[in-house]
Structures are given as structure tokens and as C-alpha cells.
Design a protein around this motif. Structure first.
Motif, PDB file in Angstrom:
ATOM      1  N   UNK A   1      64.906  37.721  19.500  1.00  0.00           N
ATOM      2  CA  UNK A   1      65.302  37.367  21.155  1.00  0.00           C
ATOM      3  C   UNK A   1      66.976  38.004  21.690  1.00  0.00           C
ATOM      4  N   UNK A   2      67.823  38.618  20.534  1.00  0.00           N
ATOM      5  CA  UNK A   2      68.770  38.898  20.927  1.00  0.00           C
ATOM      6  C   UNK A   2      68.357  40.255  21.075  1.00  0.00           C
ATOM      7  N   UNK A   3      68.082  40.350  20.307  1.00  0.00           N
ATOM      8  CA  UNK A   3      68.223  42.530  19.854  1.00  0.00           C
ATOM      9  C   UNK A   3      66.465  43.163  20.577  1.00  0.00           C
ATOM     10  N   UNK A   4      65.663  41.957  20.308  1.00  0.00           N
ATOM     11  CA  UNK A   4      64.750  42.529  21.857  1.00  0.00           C
ATOM     12  C   UNK A   4      65.135  43.046  23.601  1.00  0.00           C
ATOM     13  N   UNK A   5      66.761  41.528  23.022  1.00  0.00           N
ATOM     14  CA  UNK A   5      66.966  42.602  25.233  1.00  0.00           C
ATOM     15  C   UNK A   5      67.395  43.310  25.301  1.00  0.00           C
ATOM     16  N   UNK A   6      68.210  42.886  24.076  1.00  0.00           N
ATOM     17  CA  UNK A   6      69.693  44.495  23.466  1.00  0.00           C
ATOM     18  C   UNK A   6      69.114  46.204  23.116  1.00  0.00           C
TER      19      UNK A   6
ATOM     20  N   UNK B   1      69.270  49.828  26.225  1.00  0.00           N
ATOM     21  CA  UNK B   1      69.681  50.381  25.509  1.00  0.00           C
ATOM     22  C   UNK B   1      70.454  50.508  25.051  1.00  0.00           C
ATOM     23  N   UNK B   2      71.344  49.289  24.543  1.00  0.00           N
ATOM     24  CA  UNK B   2      72.793  49.105  23.333  1.00  0.00           C
ATOM     25  C   UNK B   2      71.964  48.817  22.178  1.00  0.00           C
TER      26      UNK B   2
ATOM     27  N   UNK C   1      73.661  40.188  29.710  1.00  0.00           N
ATOM     28  CA  UNK C   1      73.193  41.126  30.260  1.00  0.00           C
ATOM     29  C   UNK C   1      72.504  41.177  31.677  1.00  0.00           C
ATOM     30  N   UNK C   2      72.291  42.488  32.241  1.00  0.00           N
ATOM     31  CA  UNK C   2      72.604  42.471  33.548  1.00  0.00           C
ATOM     32  C   UNK C   2      71.073  43.213  34.442  1.00  0.00           C
ATOM     33  N   UNK C   3      70.459  42.341  36.041  1.00  0.00           N
ATOM     34  CA  UNK C   3      69.328  43.559  35.949  1.00  0.00           C
ATOM     35  C   UNK C   3      69.129  45.313  35.900  1.00  0.00           C
ATOM     36  N   UNK C   4      70.256  45.533  35.743  1.00  0.00           N
ATOM     37  CA  UNK C   4      70.698  46.694  36.183  1.00  0.00           C
ATOM     38  C   UNK C   4      70.637  47.532  34.702  1.00  0.00           C
TER      39      UNK C   4
ATOM     40  N   UNK D   1      60.947  53.129  28.910  1.00  0.00           N
ATOM     41  CA  UNK D   1      62.157  53.298  27.643  1.00  0.00           C
ATOM     42  C   UNK D   1      61.081  53.126  25.864  1.00  0.00           C
ATOM     43  N   UNK D   2      62.382  54.285  25.887  1.00  0.00           N
ATOM     44  CA  UNK D   2      61.393  54.073  24.157  1.00  0.00           C
ATOM     45  C   UNK D   2      62.467  54.167  22.868  1.00  0.00           C
TER      46      UNK D   2
END
Length: 168
Positions: free
Chosen positions: A64-69, A73-74, A103-106, A114-115
Motif C-alpha cells: 500500500x505505502x510503496x504503491x502510493x509513493x 514518483x518518490x 501524499x497530495x492529489x497533485x 508514469x513509468x
């Protein structure tokens, strides 16, 4: 109406982890009544060749956390897999939820193409953001949350479907 990558990724992963925390709490309550130690419960497996409860929770939170990150792009925040108590697993879940909510929507909206490249023990995996989220992150998060639920249910915890899916 269109749904954004942020709206898809963040609320869904947060809800899955919060529901996992709820299920784990009910499992801990059952274990306490039955005098089952944390260590015993954490090492419980459905079958011998599956990972134990502790690993199921660790993998669910990492996915979950890695996916969102990665969608943002971080580089994902690294968690050490050192939990030895149910309270420590609850803290891990809370920490993952807190991180995801930073994390923000932006940062995430527009990540559909995104690759994303991941190194695994079996080699590199390459995705575009949307397929990464829908075809890799979500199935893995839900597989490990479901397996944790099943371990606790098989151990005798009084859990039902509503515990897993949470409140609508």
C-alpha cells in the motif's frame, strides 16, 4: 464523472489498512481471551508453505505505502520488518496510513502513464501507473489483507465480512 488516480489510490489503500487494523484488533482480543501469545498468533499460517500472519501484515502495508509513493514518483519510505507483537503490527499499520495520507492529489493525479520499475528477486517489473495500481498494487494489498483475515478467522477470532470490508 471521472475518478482520479489519487481518489483511486489513497482512499482505497487507507481503507484496506484501517480495516486490516480492525481485523487484527479483533484477533488480538480473541487471542487474549484464549491465552494465545502474540508470538504464537504472529507465526500462525493457513498452511505450512504460506507466510505467517506477521508477514501478511508487513507485505500488505508495504504494498500500500510503496504503491502510493511510486505513483507519486518518490522513493518509498522503508519500514524494517522487526515487529514481534500485535501492538507493533498495529503501529506499523498506523505508520503506513499516516505516510500514505501525506501524499497530495497533485503528486498522484496524472500518474496513469508514469513509468514504474520495480526490482524484485525475480528480476525487474515494468508498469505504467494505472496498470501498476489496478493490476499489481490492489491485488497484492487485498490478497495479503484477506490472508491475514483468514489466518485470524481460522484461529477462532469472531470475524465476518463486515469486519473485512468496513463501513460503507
Amino acid at each position: 464523472m471521472t475518478i482520479s488516480m489519487y481518489q483511486t489510490a489513497v482512499p482505497v489503500t487507507v481503507r484496506a489498512l484501517e480495516n486490516l487494523a480492525h481485523v487484527l484488533k479483533k484477533g488480538a482480543e480473541h487471542a487474549a481471551v484464549k491465552s494465545v501469545t502474540d508470538q504464537t498468533l504472529l507465526q500462525t499460517r493457513l498452511i505450512p508453505d504460506m507466510l505467517p500472519l506477521v508477514k501478511q501484515v508487513q507485505i500488505a502495508t508495504d504494498m500500500a505505502k510503496n504503491g502510493v509513493a511510486r505513483l507519486a514518483g518518490v522513493e518509498p519510505l522503508k519500514f524494517d520488518d522487526t515487529e514481534t507483537t500485535l501492538d507493533e503490527l498495529q503501529a506499523r499499520i498506523a505508520r503506513a496510513v499516516e505516510y500514505i495520507q501525506t501524499f497530495t492529489p497533485e503528486q498522484i493525479d496524472g500518474s496513469e502513464t508514469r513509468a514504474i520499475t520495480m526490482k524484485t528477486r525475480n528480476g525487474e517489473l515494468n508498469f505504467e501507473g494505472q496498470s501498476y495500481l489496478l493490476d499489481f498494487v490492489f491485488p497484492n494489498v487485498f490478497f495479503h489483507c484477506t490472508t491475514a483475515y483468514n489466518i485470524l478467522r481460522e484461529s477462532g477470532a469472531e470475524l465476518g465480512k463486515q469486519d473485512f470490508i468496513g463501513k460503507a
